[in-house]
Enzyme design. Structure first.
Site, mmCIF file in Angstrom:
data_model
loop_
_atom_site.group_PDB
_atom_site.id
_atom_site.type_symbol
_atom_site.label_atom_id
_atom_site.label_comp_id
_atom_site.label_asym_id
_atom_site.label_seq_id
_atom_site.Cartn_x
_atom_site.Cartn_y
_atom_site.Cartn_z
ATOM 1 N N CYS A 20 0.861 -1.183 0.000
ATOM 2 C CA CYS A 20 0.000 0.000 0.000
ATOM 3 C C CYS A 20 0.898 1.234 0.000
ATOM 4 C CB CYS A 20 -0.984 -0.019 1.171
ATOM 5 S SG CYS A 20 -0.256 0.157 2.812
ATOM 6 N N ARG A 26 -3.487 -0.751 5.252
ATOM 7 C CA ARG A 26 -4.047 -1.788 4.380
ATOM 8 C C ARG A 26 -3.130 -2.982 4.162
ATOM 9 N NH1 ARG A 26 -5.154 1.908 -0.617
ATOM 10 N NH2 ARG A 26 -3.256 2.820 0.222
ATOM 11 N N ASP A 140 -8.125 3.508 1.181
ATOM 12 C CA ASP A 140 -7.238 3.879 2.283
ATOM 13 C C ASP A 140 -8.079 4.424 3.434
ATOM 14 O OD1 ASP A 140 -5.258 4.754 3.993
ATOM 15 O OD2 ASP A 140 -4.094 5.740 2.425
#
Length: 171
Positions: A20, A26, A140
């Site tokens: 990420c 994440r 996100d």
């Protein structure tokens, strides 16, 4: 669902990296959930998972508190994570590189030393049975509230189940 890339080396475990932006939300959530699912499926001796971020702002830091709390509340152990940055050396080490969004995907592919390396990069949600062409990113949650982390966890768990099934057939 895409086909899993072949292993780089048959003599070692199949290696997966989740990527990420900062490696504090994440991708570490995906790493923790996927590692637990592989252990539950008895595949942890044949598949290894790690995570990184395309940016280095958080290198060495633990997971975001909200991400860790969400994982902990669902029975996962987030305590070992320390953020690290993706670089070109990861292409030599990992068989499959799973990106969380299109920006991460572009950034990782831009670092690929060859077309063959770039072919090892796939979107994480390519394995999500509920993903669509217009909804294929893991959003996100960093800028939002706790509900965003719960939503990400649900996506990660659902995608992980399908990914583990694919891995079980492959390794």
């Amino acid at each position: 669902m895409p086909e899993l890339p072949p292993p780089r080396d048959q003599r070692r475990s199949y290696r997966i990296a989740t990527v990420c932006l900062g490696n504090i939300c994440r991708s570490p959530m995906a790493e923790v959930v996927l590692s637990a699912a592989l252990e539950d499926a008895g595949l942890d001796d044949r598949v290894e998972v790690d995570s990184s971020g395309t940016g280095g702002w958080h290198t060495g830091e633990p997971m975001d508190d909200r991400a860790a709390e969400t994982l902990g509340a669902h029975g996962y152990d987030p305590s070992r994570h320390r953020a690290q940055q993706f670089d070109t050396s990861w292409f030599d080490e990992y068989d499959l590189i799973l990106t969380m969004d299109h920006a991460n995907d572009r950034d990782v592919r831009a670092l690929a030393p060859s077309d063959g390396d770039a072919q090892r990069v796939q979107m994480f949600r390519a394995y999500d049975p509920e993903a669509s062409a217009s909804d294929d990113e893991v959003p996100d949650p960093w800028y939002g509230g706790q509900d965003g982390f719960e939503r990400v966890l649900a996506m990660v768990e659902r995608t992980t189940k399908a990914l583990v099934d694919a891995l079980d057939a492959r390794v």
